[in-house]
Scaffold this motif. Structure first.
Motif, PDB file in Angstrom:
ATOM      1  N   TRP A 169      80.422  70.398 -10.562  1.00 27.38           N
ATOM      2  CA  TRP A 169      79.591  69.252 -10.212  1.00 27.38           C
ATOM      3  C   TRP A 169      80.343  67.928 -10.357  1.00 27.38           C
ATOM      4  O   TRP A 169      79.966  66.921  -9.773  1.00 27.38           O
ATOM      5  CB  TRP A 169      78.345  69.242 -11.090  1.00 27.38           C
ATOM      6  CG  TRP A 169      77.335  68.198 -10.720  1.00 27.38           C
ATOM      7  CD1 TRP A 169      76.506  68.175  -9.640  1.00 27.38           C
ATOM      8  CD2 TRP A 169      77.062  66.983 -11.459  1.00 27.38           C
ATOM      9  NE1 TRP A 169      75.730  67.043  -9.653  1.00 27.38           N
ATOM     10  CE2 TRP A 169      76.046  66.294 -10.755  1.00 27.38           C
ATOM     11  CE3 TRP A 169      77.572  66.443 -12.625  1.00 27.38           C
ATOM     12  CZ2 TRP A 169      75.535  65.085 -11.193  1.00 27.38           C
ATOM     13  CZ3 TRP A 169      77.069  65.226 -13.072  1.00 27.38           C
ATOM     14  CH2 TRP A 169      76.050  64.558 -12.362  1.00 27.38           C
ATOM     15  N   GLY A 170      81.415  67.932 -11.163  1.00 28.47           N
ATOM     16  CA  GLY A 170      82.191  66.719 -11.377  1.00 28.47           C
ATOM     17  C   GLY A 170      81.946  66.047 -12.701  1.00 28.47           C
ATOM     18  O   GLY A 170      82.509  64.984 -12.982  1.00 28.47           O
ATOM     19  N   ALA A 171      81.100  66.660 -13.555  1.00 28.11           N
ATOM     20  CA  ALA A 171      80.839  66.068 -14.871  1.00 28.11           C
ATOM     21  C   ALA A 171      82.024  66.250 -15.807  1.00 28.11           C
ATOM     22  O   ALA A 171      82.246  65.440 -16.706  1.00 28.11           O
ATOM     23  CB  ALA A 171      79.591  66.684 -15.491  1.00 28.11           C
ATOM     24  N   ARG A 203      84.646  61.837 -13.451  1.00 27.56           N
ATOM     25  CA  ARG A 203      84.251  60.573 -12.819  1.00 27.56           C
ATOM     26  C   ARG A 203      82.761  60.556 -12.499  1.00 27.56           C
ATOM     27  O   ARG A 203      82.133  59.494 -12.496  1.00 27.56           O
ATOM     28  CB  ARG A 203      85.073  60.388 -11.540  1.00 27.56           C
ATOM     29  CG  ARG A 203      84.687  59.180 -10.697  1.00 27.56           C
ATOM     30  CD  ARG A 203      84.932  57.876 -11.435  1.00 27.56           C
ATOM     31  NE  ARG A 203      84.461  56.737 -10.657  1.00 27.56           N
ATOM     32  CZ  ARG A 203      85.222  56.060  -9.792  1.00 27.56           C
ATOM     33  NH1 ARG A 203      86.468  56.436  -9.579  1.00 27.56           N
ATOM     34  NH2 ARG A 203      84.739  55.025  -9.135  1.00 27.56           N
ATOM     35  N   ARG A 204      82.174  61.697 -12.241  1.00 30.80           N
ATOM     36  CA  ARG A 204      80.743  61.730 -11.891  1.00 30.80           C
ATOM     37  C   ARG A 204      79.901  61.175 -13.043  1.00 30.80           C
ATOM     38  O   ARG A 204      78.884  60.511 -12.812  1.00 30.80           O
ATOM     39  CB  ARG A 204      80.342  63.180 -11.601  1.00 30.80           C
ATOM     40  CG  ARG A 204      78.992  63.352 -10.924  1.00 30.80           C
ATOM     41  CD  ARG A 204      79.057  63.075  -9.432  1.00 30.80           C
ATOM     42  NE  ARG A 204      77.776  63.265  -8.772  1.00 30.80           N
ATOM     43  CZ  ARG A 204      77.403  64.376  -8.144  1.00 30.80           C
ATOM     44  NH1 ARG A 204      78.234  65.406  -8.087  1.00 30.80           N
ATOM     45  NH2 ARG A 204      76.245  64.455  -7.542  1.00 30.80           N
ATOM     46  N   ASP A 257      80.184  57.357 -12.929  1.00 28.22           N
ATOM     47  CA  ASP A 257      79.333  56.802 -11.872  1.00 28.22           C
ATOM     48  C   ASP A 257      77.876  56.778 -12.312  1.00 28.22           C
ATOM     49  O   ASP A 257      77.145  55.818 -12.056  1.00 28.22           O
ATOM     50  CB  ASP A 257      79.473  57.633 -10.597  1.00 28.22           C
ATOM     51  CG  ASP A 257      80.856  57.508  -9.975  1.00 28.22           C
ATOM     52  OD1 ASP A 257      81.550  56.524 -10.279  1.00 28.22           O
ATOM     53  OD2 ASP A 257      81.236  58.406  -9.201  1.00 28.22           O
TER      54      ASP A 257
END
Length: 252
Positions: free
Chosen positions: A56-58, A71-72, A75
């Motif tokens: 997921w990008g966490a 980066r998630r 953000d």
């Protein structure tokens, strides 16, 4: 242990939060085994959840094989009101203060019994500064922290006074002395520190008021307090500007 969720019946959400909570200022990179241990989870469970978080990008897996916050999450954090409200509205005044002093400028809020640094502009002078945006430091050892502590609820002051830790040889760890300092902060509307958080650094801070109370603290880090009167004046001008901007926006 951070984010411990080994208790029976823990939900998937609590396990995911435990993994994310395993990261802190002192644990920015963690192996899968370390993540599982700090989250209180079996390694296979942690492996599955970490994989989903990474997809997921966490989280991001580094070439060395450990994990860092992705980066998630950054953000997502930028959407928090403390970012989109206070930091955005205060930014012009922080830059004005920086231009007037050329010192490192801090904007901070209270987060429980700690100081959360919302924004920071690095100064020209070579002064040791340990804070960074998003970091948390003890209230009793920082200028912005003493301002926030002086205006905090009595229960918070009691908690802090019962847990005074020494950061440098000059950190105030005597409850009676700190109480007197906090009374002085309320009387004179500013706080100062001398090498209490890092050697070679002094700080001056003032409250930011909006609505009925103090919502933040604005401070600078300088090599010495010899120009105190001018610096306090510049801080109060900037703090009043931030307070007016918050009140006008309805975000206090």
């Amino acid at each position: 242990m951070a984010g411990n969720s080994s208790s029976p019946g823990a939900t998937v959400a609590s396990r995911v939060l435990a993994i994310l909570g395993a990261f802190d200022e002192h644990h920015r990179r963690l192996t899968l085994t370390e993540l599982a241990a700090r989250a209180g989870l079996p390694v296979p469970t942690a492996d599955r959840l970490v994989g989903e978080l990474a997809a997921w990008g966490a989280l991001v897996r580094t070439p060395a094989g450990d994990y860092v916050v992705g980066r998630r999450m950054w953000d997502l954090g930028l959407l928090a009101p403390v970012q989109t409200g206070l930091r955005e509205l205060a930014s012009p005044y922080l830059h004005d203060l920086y231009g007037a002093t050329l010192a490192t400028v801090h904007l901070a809020v209270r987060d429980g019994a700690e100081v959360l640094y919302v924004d920071r502009l690095a100064g020209h002078a070579s002064v040791p500064v340990v804070s960074s945006v998003g970091s948390r430091l003890p209230m009793h050892a920082t200028g912005v922290g003493k301002v926030l502590l002086a205006h905090a609820p009595a229960s918070v002051r009691t908690e802090v006074l019962a847990n005074l830790t020494r950061v440098t040889p000059y950190t105030v760890t005597q409850p009676g002395l700190l109480r007197r300092q906090l009374a002085t902060v309320l009387r004179h509307d500013h706080a100062t520190t001398t090498e209490e958080m890092s050697l070679g650094a002094c700080s001056i801070a003032v409250p930011v008021r909006s609505g009925d109370g103090v919502v933040a603290s604005l401070g600078i880090v300088v090599p010495s307090l010899k120009d105190r009167a001018r610096l306090i004046g510049a801080l109060h001008v900037a703090a009043r500007g931030i307070g007016r901007a918050l009140s006008a926006s309805g975000r206090d």
